[in-house]
Design a protein around this motif. Structure first.
Motif, PDB file in Angstrom:
ATOM      1  N   GLY A  16      49.022  56.142  -5.382  1.00 42.49           N
ATOM      2  CA  GLY A  16      49.576  57.180  -4.515  1.00 42.49           C
ATOM      3  C   GLY A  16      48.523  57.808  -3.617  1.00 42.49           C
ATOM      4  O   GLY A  16      48.672  57.869  -2.394  1.00 42.49           O
ATOM      5  N   ILE A  17      47.426  58.263  -4.208  1.00 41.07           N
ATOM      6  CA  ILE A  17      46.363  58.913  -3.421  1.00 41.07           C
ATOM      7  C   ILE A  17      45.527  57.857  -2.699  1.00 41.07           C
ATOM      8  O   ILE A  17      45.230  57.982  -1.507  1.00 41.07           O
ATOM      9  CB  ILE A  17      45.490  59.810  -4.342  1.00 41.07           C
ATOM     10  N   LEU A  37      43.030  47.174  -9.297  1.00 44.17           N
ATOM     11  CA  LEU A  37      43.278  46.204 -10.358  1.00 44.17           C
ATOM     12  C   LEU A  37      44.471  45.319 -10.002  1.00 44.17           C
ATOM     13  O   LEU A  37      44.524  44.151 -10.348  1.00 44.17           O
ATOM     14  CB  LEU A  37      43.581  46.993 -11.649  1.00 44.17           C
ATOM     15  N   GLY A  60      39.962  43.908  -8.651  1.00 45.29           N
ATOM     16  CA  GLY A  60      39.019  43.892  -9.774  1.00 45.29           C
ATOM     17  C   GLY A  60      39.204  45.105 -10.662  1.00 45.29           C
ATOM     18  O   GLY A  60      39.828  46.100 -10.277  1.00 45.29           O
ATOM     19  N   ASP A  61      38.619  44.985 -11.861  1.00 44.70           N
ATOM     20  CA  ASP A  61      38.715  46.048 -12.871  1.00 44.70           C
ATOM     21  C   ASP A  61      37.477  46.949 -12.745  1.00 44.70           C
ATOM     22  O   ASP A  61      36.345  46.478 -12.922  1.00 44.70           O
ATOM     23  CB  ASP A  61      38.766  45.388 -14.258  1.00 44.70           C
ATOM     24  N   THR A  63      36.259  49.013 -14.680  1.00 42.22           N
ATOM     25  CA  THR A  63      35.470  49.263 -15.891  1.00 42.22           C
ATOM     26  C   THR A  63      34.328  48.251 -16.027  1.00 42.22           C
ATOM     27  O   THR A  63      33.527  48.342 -16.956  1.00 42.22           O
ATOM     28  CB  THR A  63      36.338  49.229 -17.171  1.00 42.22           C
ATOM     29  N   GLY A  90      42.188  55.746 -11.501  1.00 43.87           N
ATOM     30  CA  GLY A  90      42.227  56.478 -12.767  1.00 43.87           C
ATOM     31  C   GLY A  90      43.532  56.235 -13.499  1.00 43.87           C
ATOM     32  O   GLY A  90      44.506  55.737 -12.922  1.00 43.87           O
ATOM     33  N   ILE A  91      43.516  56.559 -14.794  1.00 46.33           N
ATOM     34  CA  ILE A  91      44.734  56.468 -15.612  1.00 46.33           C
ATOM     35  C   ILE A  91      44.842  57.743 -16.450  1.00 46.33           C
ATOM     36  O   ILE A  91      43.868  58.493 -16.566  1.00 46.33           O
ATOM     37  CB  ILE A  91      44.725  55.231 -16.556  1.00 46.33           C
ATOM     38  N   ARG A 108      40.076  53.613 -23.635  1.00 44.09           N
ATOM     39  CA  ARG A 108      40.410  53.044 -22.316  1.00 44.09           C
ATOM     40  C   ARG A 108      40.370  54.144 -21.248  1.00 44.09           C
ATOM     41  O   ARG A 108      39.858  53.947 -20.151  1.00 44.09           O
ATOM     42  CB  ARG A 108      41.811  52.393 -22.382  1.00 44.09           C
ATOM     43  N   ALA A 145      38.180  63.728  -9.586  1.00 47.00           N
ATOM     44  CA  ALA A 145      38.281  64.282 -10.944  1.00 47.00           C
ATOM     45  C   ALA A 145      39.696  64.837 -11.092  1.00 47.00           C
ATOM     46  O   ALA A 145      40.683  64.134 -10.819  1.00 47.00           O
ATOM     47  CB  ALA A 145      37.211  65.351 -11.153  1.00 47.00           C
ATOM     48  N   LYS A 163      37.607  63.792 -17.273  1.00 45.64           N
ATOM     49  CA  LYS A 163      37.478  64.405 -15.946  1.00 45.64           C
ATOM     50  C   LYS A 163      36.392  65.494 -15.932  1.00 45.64           C
ATOM     51  O   LYS A 163      35.711  65.668 -14.928  1.00 45.64           O
ATOM     52  CB  LYS A 163      38.832  64.965 -15.479  1.00 45.64           C
ATOM     53  N   PRO A 189      42.395  67.573  -7.980  1.00 48.05           N
ATOM     54  CA  PRO A 189      43.803  67.885  -7.715  1.00 48.05           C
ATOM     55  C   PRO A 189      44.510  68.363  -8.979  1.00 48.05           C
ATOM     56  O   PRO A 189      44.094  68.025 -10.089  1.00 48.05           O
ATOM     57  CB  PRO A 189      44.408  66.535  -7.291  1.00 48.05           C
ATOM     58  N   THR A 192      50.268  66.125  -8.549  1.00 52.15           N
ATOM     59  CA  THR A 192      50.572  65.655  -7.202  1.00 52.15           C
ATOM     60  C   THR A 192      51.565  64.506  -7.323  1.00 52.15           C
ATOM     61  O   THR A 192      51.488  63.717  -8.278  1.00 52.15           O
ATOM     62  CB  THR A 192      49.253  65.156  -6.534  1.00 52.15           C
ATOM     63  N   THR A 194      52.665  61.398  -7.427  1.00 53.79           N
ATOM     64  CA  THR A 194      52.294  59.978  -7.433  1.00 53.79           C
ATOM     65  C   THR A 194      52.873  59.329  -8.698  1.00 53.79           C
ATOM     66  O   THR A 194      53.456  60.013  -9.538  1.00 53.79           O
ATOM     67  CB  THR A 194      50.760  59.791  -7.485  1.00 53.79           C
TER      68      THR A 194
HETATM   69  N1  NAD Z   1      48.612  62.589  -9.329  1.00 54.81           N
HETATM   70  C1  NAD Z   1      48.085  63.655  -9.908  1.00 54.81           C
HETATM   71  O1  NAD Z   1      48.771  64.612 -10.241  1.00 54.81           O
HETATM   72  C2  NAD Z   1      46.604  63.728 -10.140  1.00 54.81           C
HETATM   73  C3  NAD Z   1      46.056  64.973 -10.512  1.00 54.81           C
HETATM   74  C4  NAD Z   1      44.701  65.064 -10.747  1.00 54.81           C
HETATM   75  C5  NAD Z   1      43.898  63.958 -10.578  1.00 54.81           C
HETATM   76  N2  NAD Z   1      44.452  62.761 -10.222  1.00 54.81           N
HETATM   77  C6  NAD Z   1      43.538  61.616 -10.093  1.00 54.81           C
HETATM   78  O2  NAD Z   1      43.745  60.997  -8.839  1.00 54.81           O
HETATM   79  C7  NAD Z   1      43.328  59.630  -8.927  1.00 54.81           C
HETATM   80  C8  NAD Z   1      44.397  58.762  -8.289  1.00 54.81           C
HETATM   81  O3  NAD Z   1      45.577  58.846  -9.065  1.00 54.81           O
HETATM   82  P1  NAD Z   1      47.058  58.741  -8.466  1.00 54.81           P
HETATM   83  O4  NAD Z   1      47.741  60.004  -8.757  1.00 54.81           O
HETATM   84  O5  NAD Z   1      47.029  58.216  -7.076  1.00 54.81           O
HETATM   85  O6  NAD Z   1      47.669  57.669  -9.499  1.00 54.81           O
HETATM   86  P2  NAD Z   1      48.236  56.212  -9.279  1.00 54.81           P
HETATM   87  O7  NAD Z   1      48.641  55.762 -10.636  1.00 54.81           O
HETATM   88  O8  NAD Z   1      49.230  56.201  -8.185  1.00 54.81           O
HETATM   89  O9  NAD Z   1      46.944  55.380  -8.794  1.00 54.81           O
HETATM   90  C9  NAD Z   1      45.907  54.983  -9.657  1.00 54.81           C
HETATM   91  C10 NAD Z   1      45.412  53.618  -9.195  1.00 54.81           C
HETATM   92  O10 NAD Z   1      44.281  53.231  -9.998  1.00 54.81           O
HETATM   93  C11 NAD Z   1      44.399  51.841 -10.270  1.00 54.81           C
HETATM   94  N3  NAD Z   1      43.688  51.489 -11.502  1.00 54.81           N
HETATM   95  C12 NAD Z   1      43.981  51.887 -12.761  1.00 54.81           C
HETATM   96  N4  NAD Z   1      43.136  51.317 -13.631  1.00 54.81           N
HETATM   97  C13 NAD Z   1      42.272  50.541 -12.901  1.00 54.81           C
HETATM   98  C14 NAD Z   1      41.172  49.713 -13.242  1.00 54.81           C
HETATM   99  N5  NAD Z   1      40.789  49.542 -14.511  1.00 54.81           N
HETATM  100  N6  NAD Z   1      40.530  49.060 -12.228  1.00 54.81           N
HETATM  101  C15 NAD Z   1      40.904  49.233 -10.934  1.00 54.81           C
HETATM  102  N7  NAD Z   1      41.941  50.026 -10.564  1.00 54.81           N
HETATM  103  C16 NAD Z   1      42.629  50.656 -11.542  1.00 54.81           C
HETATM  104  C17 NAD Z   1      45.900  51.615 -10.423  1.00 54.81           C
HETATM  105  O11 NAD Z   1      46.245  50.233 -10.248  1.00 54.81           O
HETATM  106  C18 NAD Z   1      46.473  52.517  -9.339  1.00 54.81           C
HETATM  107  O12 NAD Z   1      46.641  51.829  -8.110  1.00 54.81           O
HETATM  108  C19 NAD Z   1      43.092  59.351 -10.424  1.00 54.81           C
HETATM  109  O13 NAD Z   1      41.707  59.380 -10.695  1.00 54.81           O
HETATM  110  C20 NAD Z   1      43.784  60.517 -11.101  1.00 54.81           C
HETATM  111  O14 NAD Z   1      43.247  60.810 -12.364  1.00 54.81           O
HETATM  112  C21 NAD Z   1      45.766  62.629  -9.991  1.00 54.81           C
END
Ligand code: NAD
Length: 259
Positions: A16-17, A37, A60-61, A63, A90-91, A108, A145, A163, A189, A192, A194
């Motif tokens: 999403g972001i 990934l 790619g991964d 990690t 992130g996850i 993980r 973060a 984080k 953030p 949000t 996503t």
């Molecule tokens: N959405 C929120 O509310 C929120 C709030 C605070 C922080 N964040 C942070 O924002 C960042 C983006 O998150 P998002 O909300 O867009 O989530 P999202 O799930 O839409 O995107 C996360 C992306 O990371 C990728 N990813 C996961 N594991 C991976 C790996 N091992 N190797 C490569 N890519 C990998 C996923 O494929 C995905 O495209 C993250 O770090 C998340 O922790 C999000």
């Protein structure tokens, strides 16, 4: 065109972001190495956003250190250097009390959310420092973060710990590289809209309306963030004219951590 002729790396680029960050950097004139990934979604993004030859993808991964080396090499070989790195992938884990988080899932989360930021900067910093030494070319790293890295996140303990760790890494690396032309900041953030937040809804016992209410009840603005609001903060942190800000954790959280 704040990023004209700049070379940018984005991880988590199909999320999403991440996907909106790729789009924004391209719009502002940058060349982008987009990594994730999910190879299939990366192909979709490539088809959707391809701006002449200013975007390259790499699946790619994060990690694995080798993934970061490959991303950085691609930026240097294809676009001639590295100016901005957005370490965004992130996850999260299920929303439960600490003892109910499986050990393997906790490891993980630490691996993806914290170790990967360490591995990313390990690959990025020497290249940026060399560019500064040789040509005074400055760099900017933005680690994504979370508000959960600034304050407690009940039922999200391991995610919150990872984080908090990202913020510690960011501050320390920023101090180490402040005299080497590299600024390092984190973006924090709160909820949000996503896929990550969608997964909270899916695992919640409440319906979507109740779950949204409970997520946002501690937030002075009383609502979730829009992705565009997070992207504004990312561009602000990355902007080369923002040249005196480093080691900072920028909360974009509707006031959550202000109270
Ligand atoms: N959405 C929120 O509310 C929120 C709030 C605070 C922080 N964040 C942070 O924002 C960042 C983006 O998150 P998002 O909300 O867009 O989530 P999202 O799930 O839409 O995107 C996360 C992306 O990371 C990728 N990813 C996961 N594991 C991976 C790996 N091992 N190797 C490569 N890519 C990998 C996923 O494929 C995905 O495209 C993250 O770090 C998340 O922790 C999000």
């Amino acid at each position: 065109m704040r990023f004209k002729d700049k070379v940018v790396i984005v991880t988590g680029a199909t999320g999403g972001i991440g996907s909106k960050a790729v789009e924004a950097f391209l719009k502002e004139g940058a060349s982008v190495v987009a990594s994730d990934l999910d190879a299939e979604k990366l192909n979709d993004l490539d088809r959707e956003l391809r701006c002449s030859d200013r975007m390259i993808t790499l699946a790619g991964d994060i990690t694995k250190g080798a993934t970061h080396n490959a991303i950085v090499d691609l930026a240097v070989e294809s676009f001639g250097g590295l100016d901005v790195a957005l370490n965004n992938a992130g996850i999260s884990h299920n929303v439960v009390r600490l003892p109910l988080i499986e050990d393997e899932l906790a490891r993980r989360v630490i691996d993806v959310d914290l170790m990967a930021v360490f591995l990313a900067m390990k690959a990025q910093l020497p290249v940026m420092a060399k560019q500064y030494k040789e040509a005074e070319r400055t760099g900017s790293i933005i680690n994504v973060a979370s508000a959960a890295g600034l304050v407690a996140a009940p039922l999200m303990s391991v995610y919150s710990a990872a984080k908090h760790g990202v913020i510690g890494l960011t501050k320390s690396a920023a101090a180490e590289y402040a005299k080497h032309g590299i600024r390092i900041n984190s973006i924090c953030p709160a909820f949000t809209k996503t896929a990550m937040v969608e997964s909270f809804f899916e695992t919640s016992d409440n319906n979507r309306e109740q779950a949204t209410k409970s997520l946002t009840k501690g937030m002075p603005m009383g609502r979730m963030g829009e992705i565009s609001e997070i992207i504004s903060g990312i561009l602000f942190a990355a902007d080369p004219s923002n040249s005196f800000m480093t080691g900072h954790s920028i909360a974009i959280d509707g006031g959550l951590t202000a109270i």
